[in-house]
Design an enzyme around this catalytic site. Sequence first.
Site, PDB file in Angstrom:
ATOM      1  N   GLU A  49       0.773  -1.338  -0.039  1.00 45.12           N
ATOM      2  CA  GLU A  49      -0.174   0.004   0.152  1.00 45.12           C
ATOM      3  C   GLU A  49       0.829   1.334  -0.130  1.00 45.12           C
ATOM      4  OE1 GLU A  49      -3.250   0.757  -0.266  1.00 45.12           O
ATOM      5  OE2 GLU A  49      -2.360   2.795  -0.272  1.00 45.12           O
ATOM      6  N   GLY A  68      -7.386   1.891   1.973  1.00 43.52           N
ATOM      7  CA  GLY A  68      -7.930   2.663   0.586  1.00 43.52           C
ATOM      8  C   GLY A  68      -8.682   4.025   0.627  1.00 43.52           C
ATOM      9  N   GLY A  95     -23.770  15.291 -11.647  1.00 39.71           N
ATOM     10  CA  GLY A  95     -24.021  14.010 -11.657  1.00 39.71           C
ATOM     11  C   GLY A  95     -24.933  13.688 -10.342  1.00 39.71           C
ATOM     12  N   ALA A  96     -26.096  13.024 -10.559  1.00 35.64           N
ATOM     13  CA  ALA A  96     -27.077  12.640  -9.573  1.00 35.64           C
ATOM     14  C   ALA A  96     -26.881  11.282  -9.204  1.00 35.64           C
ATOM     15  CB  ALA A  96     -28.399  13.039  -9.952  1.00 35.64           C
ATOM     16  N   GLY A  97     -25.653  10.838  -8.983  1.00 34.53           N
ATOM     17  CA  GLY A  97     -25.396   9.398  -8.495  1.00 34.53           C
ATOM     18  C   GLY A  97     -25.021   9.488  -6.903  1.00 34.53           C
ATOM     19  N   THR A 101     -19.339  12.257 -11.536  1.00 36.16           N
ATOM     20  CA  THR A 101     -19.791  11.706 -12.713  1.00 36.16           C
ATOM     21  C   THR A 101     -19.128   9.986 -12.940  1.00 36.16           C
ATOM     22  OG1 THR A 101     -18.296  12.587 -14.162  1.00 36.16           O
ATOM     23  CG2 THR A 101     -20.573  13.687 -14.013  1.00 36.16           C
ATOM     24  N   HIS A 160     -41.969  -5.369  17.739  1.00 30.85           N
ATOM     25  CA  HIS A 160     -42.849  -4.128  17.954  1.00 30.85           C
ATOM     26  C   HIS A 160     -42.297  -3.395  19.118  1.00 30.85           C
ATOM     27  CE1 HIS A 160     -46.035  -1.214  17.385  1.00 30.85           C
ATOM     28  NE2 HIS A 160     -46.082  -1.052  18.575  1.00 30.85           N
TER      29      HIS A 160
END
Length: 461
Positions: free
Chosen positions: A32, A39, A175-177, A266, A440
């Site tokens: 790494e 990461g 970008g609407a991700g 994007t 519940h």
Amino acid sequence: MSYDLIVIGAGPGGYVCAIRAAQLGLKVACVEGRDTLGGTCLNVGCIPSKALLHATHQLHEAEHNFDTMGLTGAKPKVDWKKMLGYKSDVIGQNTKGIEFLFKKNKVDWIKGWASIPAAGKVQVGDKTYETKKIVIASGSESSPLKGVEVDEKTIVSSTGALELGKIPKKLVVIGAGVIGLEMGSVFARLGAEVTVVEYLDRIIPGNDGEVAKSFQRLLAKQGMTFILGAAVQSASATKTKATVTYKLRKDDSEHKLDADTVLLATGRRPFVDGLGLDALGVKMTERGQIATDKHYATSIAGVYAIGDVIEGPMLAHKAEDEGMAVAEIIAGQAGHVNYGVIPGVIYTWPEVASVGETEETLKEAGRTYKVGKFSFMGNGRAKANFAGDGFVKILADKDTDRILGAHIIGPYAGDLIHEICVAMEFGAAAEDLARTCHAHPTYSEAVREAALACGDGAIHA
Ligand code: NAI
């Protein structure tokens, strides 16, 4: 030095692979080049963005719901520097945690950037290591967009968005991700005027269309503006502001938007720089991914690849599962990933979660299905907690009742989805879920009600 396995990259795919392989008795190293392990996900992705989403959700609760609950007093002020400090602390705790796990499992961390001069060899700096097998888990990077130059100050990728010097007054998101909407909602909650420009006529492509519509309406209610069917042509920055130019696809008309900050979101692309794959002769796909077979083997014997560098959704948990599977395969076991049951989650408020087929994919395949839907408005816990927006939708085979997919928009959707994943993994019918007692009052009762709605009907609808 020689190893049984060298893993390249210590993101969720790589570090999980290294740990699992060590648990299975292999001598393992992981290369790494970043200063810390984990990461993109831990350092500049999933974890830091979730810290900011958590902090700003608390702010939203304080501003909108505290007074109603009788929690009165001065409203909290935002100390952006301190919030970034909290985020960095969360990153530190997580990345150090992996260092600890490496030590515990006797995985060697080779610090630096790796290349593969030949099968069975990994080079890092001036050192060459011998290894029986290699797993490439080098992840992905933000995709560039023609005409948009990211400087990570005014025009930023997700990495720069997590380190902005100040909260922008006007933010334009391209970008609407997933990234655009998660980071867009962080800054909207912090008071920014957020405009999202999206090429398609809908947000979160690939997700269930009904969920996407409802999600857009809820985000708009939180103050975000959407310009859909708009192709961004360029973004330029001066020292003080940025301008985004886009064309509306329906009439080709050109428009401009001013902003203090522009977030480019994007998509991402595989990151394979410096690995020497060309020289090694590794076969790539047309989309720049490393081509692999069903056992993650590349075209070069002894070299495997997993995670964002190969095909499939770019998700940390998909990479983790592949990491475990390839470690098991290399150790002589039968590693396997069920790609039909990989959940996807968007960590906004409300959250959006999905697994399996959508109505769109089922229609396309000509399959007959039934829909069981239940609104969180009918869930007592959600009502008490100001979380009545959204619904659970379960898609089941019309004849066999087998669950084919599920889509949730609502509180903790990202956690709720997993009981459906487990059900799907076991090939359950909607009736199996419907007959399972759910405590519940919990949000998960909404999942059961949606399963009931696939049969004789939900009780609280
Ligand atoms: P994305 O692929 O999710 O969304 C990109 C969006 O940009 C699409 O809606 C696309 O139509 C639009 N677009 C493309 N070109 C455009 C243009 N010229 N003008 C306007 N709009 C345009 O990509 P995103 O959000 O950057 O995320 C990258 C990857 O990271 C994804 O694979 C995502 O799954 C992953 N990710 C996952 C997260 C999660 O699981 N919660 C969080 C963050 C990222």
